[in-house]
Scaffold this active site. Sequence first.
Site, PDB file in Angstrom:
ATOM      1  N   VAL A   1      -1.088  14.299   2.246  1.00 27.24           N
ATOM      2  CA  VAL A   1       0.196  14.288   1.534  1.00 27.24           C
ATOM      3  C   VAL A   1       0.015  13.916   0.063  1.00 27.24           C
ATOM      4  CG1 VAL A   1       1.667  13.860   3.541  1.00 27.24           C
ATOM      5  CG2 VAL A   1       0.616  11.908   2.366  1.00 27.24           C
TER       6      VAL A   1
ATOM      7  N   ARG B   1       0.835  12.890  -8.628  1.00 27.27           N
ATOM      8  CA  ARG B   1       1.472  11.604  -8.286  1.00 27.27           C
ATOM      9  C   ARG B   1       2.933  11.576  -8.719  1.00 27.27           C
ATOM     10  NH1 ARG B   1      -2.696   7.968  -6.990  1.00 27.27           N
ATOM     11  NH2 ARG B   1      -4.613   8.250  -8.151  1.00 27.27           N
TER      12      ARG B   1
ATOM     13  N   GLU C   1       0.850  -1.211   0.000  1.00 32.36           N
ATOM     14  CA  GLU C   1       0.000   0.000   0.000  1.00 32.36           C
ATOM     15  C   GLU C   1       0.874   1.245   0.000  1.00 32.36           C
ATOM     16  OE1 GLU C   1      -2.814   1.412  -0.088  1.00 32.36           O
ATOM     17  OE2 GLU C   1      -4.429   0.246   0.798  1.00 32.36           O
TER      18      GLU C   1
ATOM     19  N   ASP D   1      -4.530   5.147   6.202  1.00 28.44           N
ATOM     20  CA  ASP D   1      -5.122   6.327   6.836  1.00 28.44           C
ATOM     21  C   ASP D   1      -6.173   5.856   7.852  1.00 28.44           C
ATOM     22  OD1 ASP D   1      -6.048   8.870   7.379  1.00 28.44           O
ATOM     23  OD2 ASP D   1      -7.118   9.110   5.503  1.00 28.44           O
TER      24      ASP D   1
ATOM     25  N   ASP E   1      -1.928  11.077  -4.763  1.00 23.66           N
ATOM     26  CA  ASP E   1      -2.561  12.126  -5.571  1.00 23.66           C
ATOM     27  C   ASP E   1      -3.427  13.072  -4.771  1.00 23.66           C
ATOM     28  OD1 ASP E   1      -4.632  10.095  -5.055  1.00 23.66           O
ATOM     29  OD2 ASP E   1      -5.854  11.302  -6.412  1.00 23.66           O
TER      30      ASP E   1
HETATM   31  P1  IMP Z   1      -7.695   4.209   4.174  1.00 20.32           P
HETATM   32  O1  IMP Z   1      -8.624   3.179   3.615  1.00 20.32           O
HETATM   33  O2  IMP Z   1      -8.453   5.327   4.847  1.00 20.32           O
HETATM   34  O3  IMP Z   1      -6.616   3.646   5.075  1.00 20.32           O
HETATM   35  O4  IMP Z   1      -7.005   4.968   2.971  1.00 20.32           O
HETATM   36  C1  IMP Z   1      -6.171   4.387   2.114  1.00 20.32           C
HETATM   37  C2  IMP Z   1      -6.161   5.110   0.780  1.00 20.32           C
HETATM   38  O5  IMP Z   1      -6.585   6.474   0.872  1.00 20.32           O
HETATM   39  C3  IMP Z   1      -4.745   5.160   0.279  1.00 20.32           C
HETATM   40  O6  IMP Z   1      -4.428   4.017  -0.470  1.00 20.32           O
HETATM   41  C4  IMP Z   1      -4.747   6.456  -0.532  1.00 20.32           C
HETATM   42  O7  IMP Z   1      -5.130   6.183  -1.849  1.00 20.32           O
HETATM   43  C5  IMP Z   1      -5.769   7.334   0.117  1.00 20.32           C
HETATM   44  N1  IMP Z   1      -5.154   8.349   1.023  1.00 20.32           N
HETATM   45  C6  IMP Z   1      -5.185   8.365   2.377  1.00 20.32           C
HETATM   46  N2  IMP Z   1      -4.526   9.427   2.878  1.00 20.32           N
HETATM   47  C7  IMP Z   1      -4.055  10.099   1.808  1.00 20.32           C
HETATM   48  C8  IMP Z   1      -3.254  11.298   1.669  1.00 20.32           C
HETATM   49  O8  IMP Z   1      -2.826  11.955   2.638  1.00 20.32           O
HETATM   50  N3  IMP Z   1      -2.958  11.660   0.393  1.00 20.32           N
HETATM   51  C9  IMP Z   1      -3.383  10.973  -0.706  1.00 20.32           C
HETATM   52  N4  IMP Z   1      -4.125   9.862  -0.614  1.00 20.32           N
HETATM   53  C10 IMP Z   1      -4.454   9.418   0.627  1.00 20.32           C
END
Ligand code: IMP
Length: 183
Positions: free
Chosen positions: A162, A174, A108, A112, A168
Site C-alpha cells: 500500500v 507519500r 507506526e 508488516d 511510500d
Molecule cells: P515491518 O518491520 O516489516 O513490520 O515493516 C514496517 C515498515 O515497513 C513500515 O514502517 C513501513 O515503512 C514499511 N512497509 C511495510 N509494508 C509496507 C507497505 O505496504 N507499503 C509501504 N511501506 C511498507
Amino acid sequence: MNPKSEFEKAVYEGEFRTLIDQETLRRRVVEMGRQITKDYGGMQPIIIGVLNGAFLFMADLIRHIELDLEVDFIKISSYGDEKISSGKVMMLKDINAEIQGRHILVVEDIVDTGLSIQFLREKFSRLAPASLRFATLLYKKQNVRVEVQLDYVGFEIPDEFVIGYGLDYKQILRNLPAVFVMD
Ligand code: IMP
C-alpha cells in the site's frame, strides 16, 4: 494525457486501487485519538513517531488527543527502497527525549513482518519507561513473523503493498491523501 510521474498516474489514471478513502481514515483517526485520550487521562505521555511513514498519521492523530502530550521522532529503516522487507532494522535517527519513568506511545504507519516493532520494543524497554504502548494505522496481520503486541490498530489489511497517507514506494507517493493498493 501522458503522465510523467507515478503521482500523476495515480491521480489521473486511477491506476492505484483505493483501499481506505479519506473519510474512512479521518473517522478512524478521530476514534483512535478519543480512545488514547481516555486511556492516558491525567498523564503527560511522550508520543514517538516512527519516521518516515508515520508522520502524516501522527500529525492527524495528535490533533485528536486532548492531553498535554510531548512528541519526538525516531527514524528506522527495514525496507531500503524495495517492496519486500530486508529483514534487518537499522536506526537512522534516535529520539532526544529522556523516556525513563515516562509514559511512551510509539506511533507506526504499518506493521508488516513485525520486525520494526520488535526492535523498537527492545530498544525502548531498556530505557525503563513507566509504560510502553504501540499504535499503528495499518496492520498486515497475516504477514507477521514475530510476536507483536499492539495496543491501538487503525485497520487490519490484507497482504498487499500500500501507498499514500505517509506510506511510500521508493520514497515517493507519500503525499497521496488516502491509502491505495499498488498492484
Ligand atoms: P515491518 O518491520 O516489516 O513490520 O515493516 C514496517 C515498515 O515497513 C513500515 O514502517 C513501513 O515503512 C514499511 N512497509 C511495510 N509494508 C509496507 C507497505 O505496504 N507499503 C509501504 N511501506 C511498507
